[in-house]
Design a protein around this motif. Structure first.
Motif, PDB file in Angstrom:
ATOM      1  N   MET A 197      17.298 -14.992  -2.783  1.00 49.39           N
ATOM      2  CA  MET A 197      18.461 -15.114  -3.670  1.00 49.39           C
ATOM      3  C   MET A 197      18.486 -14.006  -4.722  1.00 49.39           C
ATOM      4  O   MET A 197      19.514 -13.350  -4.938  1.00 49.39           O
ATOM      5  CB  MET A 197      18.472 -16.479  -4.350  1.00 49.39           C
ATOM      6  CG  MET A 197      19.688 -16.733  -5.245  1.00 49.39           C
ATOM      7  SD  MET A 197      21.223 -16.873  -4.303  1.00 49.39           S
ATOM      8  CE  MET A 197      21.017 -18.541  -3.618  1.00 49.39           C
ATOM      9  N   ASP A 198      17.363 -13.790  -5.385  1.00 51.68           N
ATOM     10  CA  ASP A 198      17.332 -12.784  -6.454  1.00 51.68           C
ATOM     11  C   ASP A 198      17.654 -11.374  -5.951  1.00 51.68           C
ATOM     12  O   ASP A 198      18.450 -10.668  -6.585  1.00 51.68           O
ATOM     13  CB  ASP A 198      15.981 -12.807  -7.172  1.00 51.68           C
ATOM     14  CG  ASP A 198      15.822 -14.033  -8.076  1.00 51.68           C
ATOM     15  OD1 ASP A 198      16.831 -14.719  -8.328  1.00 51.68           O
ATOM     16  OD2 ASP A 198      14.692 -14.293  -8.525  1.00 51.68           O
ATOM     17  N   PRO A 199      17.066 -10.926  -4.828  1.00 53.12           N
ATOM     18  CA  PRO A 199      17.443  -9.598  -4.325  1.00 53.12           C
ATOM     19  C   PRO A 199      18.925  -9.496  -3.983  1.00 53.12           C
ATOM     20  O   PRO A 199      19.551  -8.447  -4.202  1.00 53.12           O
ATOM     21  CB  PRO A 199      16.574  -9.427  -3.075  1.00 53.12           C
ATOM     22  CG  PRO A 199      15.422 -10.342  -3.267  1.00 53.12           C
ATOM     23  CD  PRO A 199      15.937 -11.497  -4.065  1.00 53.12           C
ATOM     24  N   MET A 200      19.507 -10.585  -3.445  1.00 53.92           N
ATOM     25  CA  MET A 200      20.935 -10.554  -3.121  1.00 53.92           C
ATOM     26  C   MET A 200      21.767 -10.404  -4.387  1.00 53.92           C
ATOM     27  O   MET A 200      22.686  -9.578  -4.467  1.00 53.92           O
ATOM     28  CB  MET A 200      21.313 -11.831  -2.365  1.00 53.92           C
ATOM     29  CG  MET A 200      22.756 -11.837  -1.844  1.00 53.92           C
ATOM     30  SD  MET A 200      23.940 -12.480  -3.036  1.00 53.92           S
ATOM     31  CE  MET A 200      23.612 -14.249  -2.906  1.00 53.92           C
ATOM     32  N   ILE A 201      21.462 -11.222  -5.404  1.00 54.62           N
ATOM     33  CA  ILE A 201      22.221 -11.172  -6.661  1.00 54.62           C
ATOM     34  C   ILE A 201      22.027  -9.817  -7.349  1.00 54.62           C
ATOM     35  O   ILE A 201      22.980  -9.247  -7.898  1.00 54.62           O
ATOM     36  CB  ILE A 201      21.805 -12.337  -7.581  1.00 54.62           C
ATOM     37  CG1 ILE A 201      22.271 -13.674  -6.982  1.00 54.62           C
ATOM     38  CG2 ILE A 201      22.371 -12.148  -8.983  1.00 54.62           C
ATOM     39  CD1 ILE A 201      23.789 -13.837  -6.861  1.00 54.62           C
ATOM     40  N   ASP A 202      20.804  -9.288  -7.318  1.00 52.48           N
ATOM     41  CA  ASP A 202      20.557  -7.968  -7.916  1.00 52.48           C
ATOM     42  C   ASP A 202      21.386  -6.887  -7.222  1.00 52.48           C
ATOM     43  O   ASP A 202      21.882  -5.961  -7.867  1.00 52.48           O
ATOM     44  CB  ASP A 202      19.068  -7.612  -7.834  1.00 52.48           C
ATOM     45  CG  ASP A 202      18.213  -8.438  -8.788  1.00 52.48           C
ATOM     46  OD1 ASP A 202      18.785  -9.074  -9.700  1.00 52.48           O
ATOM     47  OD2 ASP A 202      16.974  -8.456  -8.614  1.00 52.48           O
ATOM     48  N   THR A 203      21.542  -7.009  -5.908  1.00 53.88           N
ATOM     49  CA  THR A 203      22.355  -6.057  -5.154  1.00 53.88           C
ATOM     50  C   THR A 203      23.813  -6.132  -5.584  1.00 53.88           C
ATOM     51  O   THR A 203      24.478  -5.105  -5.790  1.00 53.88           O
ATOM     52  CB  THR A 203      22.237  -6.334  -3.641  1.00 53.88           C
ATOM     53  OG1 THR A 203      20.866  -6.214  -3.248  1.00 53.88           O
ATOM     54  CG2 THR A 203      23.066  -5.343  -2.831  1.00 53.88           C
ATOM     55  N   VAL A 204      24.311  -7.355  -5.739  1.00 46.39           N
ATOM     56  CA  VAL A 204      25.697  -7.542  -6.194  1.00 46.39           C
ATOM     57  C   VAL A 204      25.882  -6.952  -7.584  1.00 46.39           C
ATOM     58  O   VAL A 204      26.840  -6.212  -7.849  1.00 46.39           O
ATOM     59  CB  VAL A 204      26.065  -9.044  -6.196  1.00 46.39           C
ATOM     60  CG1 VAL A 204      27.415  -9.267  -6.883  1.00 46.39           C
ATOM     61  CG2 VAL A 204      26.099  -9.587  -4.775  1.00 46.39           C
ATOM     62  N   LYS A 205      24.953  -7.254  -8.487  1.00 49.61           N
ATOM     63  CA  LYS A 205      25.068  -6.751  -9.859  1.00 49.61           C
ATOM     64  C   LYS A 205      25.049  -5.219  -9.894  1.00 49.61           C
ATOM     65  O   LYS A 205      25.824  -4.593 -10.630  1.00 49.61           O
ATOM     66  CB  LYS A 205      23.926  -7.296 -10.722  1.00 49.61           C
ATOM     67  CG  LYS A 205      24.114  -8.733 -11.182  1.00 49.61           C
ATOM     68  CD  LYS A 205      22.953  -9.123 -12.101  1.00 49.61           C
ATOM     69  CE  LYS A 205      23.244 -10.400 -12.853  1.00 49.61           C
ATOM     70  NZ  LYS A 205      22.141 -10.754 -13.767  1.00 49.61           N
ATOM     71  N   GLY A 206      24.164  -4.636  -9.108  1.00 46.33           N
ATOM     72  CA  GLY A 206      24.078  -3.177  -9.075  1.00 46.33           C
ATOM     73  C   GLY A 206      25.374  -2.550  -8.597  1.00 46.33           C
ATOM     74  O   GLY A 206      25.866  -1.566  -9.181  1.00 46.33           O
TER      75      GLY A 206
END
Length: 217
Positions: A197-206
């Motif tokens: 979940m965290d890597p996915m959300i970090d990708t979206v934020k970036g």
């Protein structure tokens, strides 16, 4: 969290709305997965996308499609759900009339609805589609796709096979005038269970932060 009830095509729709203090803040709606398979606005992916957009400075609305939670009406094969999404965007815009940027994010079934909304609402400036059901639903309406955006999937997704997502991305990347960014999270399934979940959300934020920075120059 602020609960809201706003009018939809078949009666009231239930949502959660997080406004920013800045009257000019960008806006985003987040669309949940399939109502007949347990999809609600409190799905973990939807919840995390909601807060990701809020933390990036967006006024954000997520809501339950018709027949889910306290939203009135019955499931309508995606047709009525698209109308619900349009009503949600109308509501969000009336609350934020000064906003310059409008985004739509959707997960699974919600990604399909979100891409259809994109075709009908030229004010939408960007999109995030997480785990789109590219083999289950017809995305040929994206001809042409009117806005640049991010398509994101898990490499171990058994609900929406990665090969189908790659095919959709390939078709969209052939179109001129937009940029489709595709990210695949290694090891992740359809629902991005931990630790994905965290890597996915970090990708979206970036991605979204980069887009906002580019448009503000």
């Amino acid at each position: 969290m602020p609960e809201v009830i706003f009018p939809g095509p078949e009666g009231r729709l239930e949502g959660r709305y997080h406004p920013q203090k800045d009257r000019d803040a960008p806006i985003a709606i987040v669309l949940h997965p399939h109502p007949q398979f347990g999809g609600t606005m409190n799905n973990r992916v939807v919840y995390n996308l909601h807060y990701a957009f809020y933390e990036m400075g967006f006024s954000v609305l997520r809501f339950n499609f018709r027949g889910v939670g306290r939203s009135q009406g019955e499931y309508d094969q995606g047709v009525g759900e698209l109308s619900d999404a349009a009503s949600a965007l109308d509501y969000l815009q009336t609350q934020n009339s000064n906003s310059k940027h409008c985004w739509v994010a959707g997960f699974s079934f919600g990604a399909w609805i979100g891409m259809q909304l994109l075709m009908r609402r030229p004010e939408i400036t960007g999109f995030v589609s997480v785990s789109p059901l590219a083999g289950m639903y017809d995305f040929s309406f994206l001809a042409p796709c009117p806005s640049s955006g991010l398509i994101l999937n898990g490499a171990a997704d058994r609900v929406a096979p990665p090969a189908d997502t790659h095919g959709l991305v390939g078709k969209l990347k052939e179109q001129k005038g937009i940029t489709i960014t595709h990210e695949e999270i290694a090891g992740a399934g359809h629902f991005f269970e931990d630790p994905y979940m965290d890597p996915m959300i970090d990708t979206v934020k970036g991605y979204v932060t980069r887009r906002l920075t580019e448009t503000s120059r």
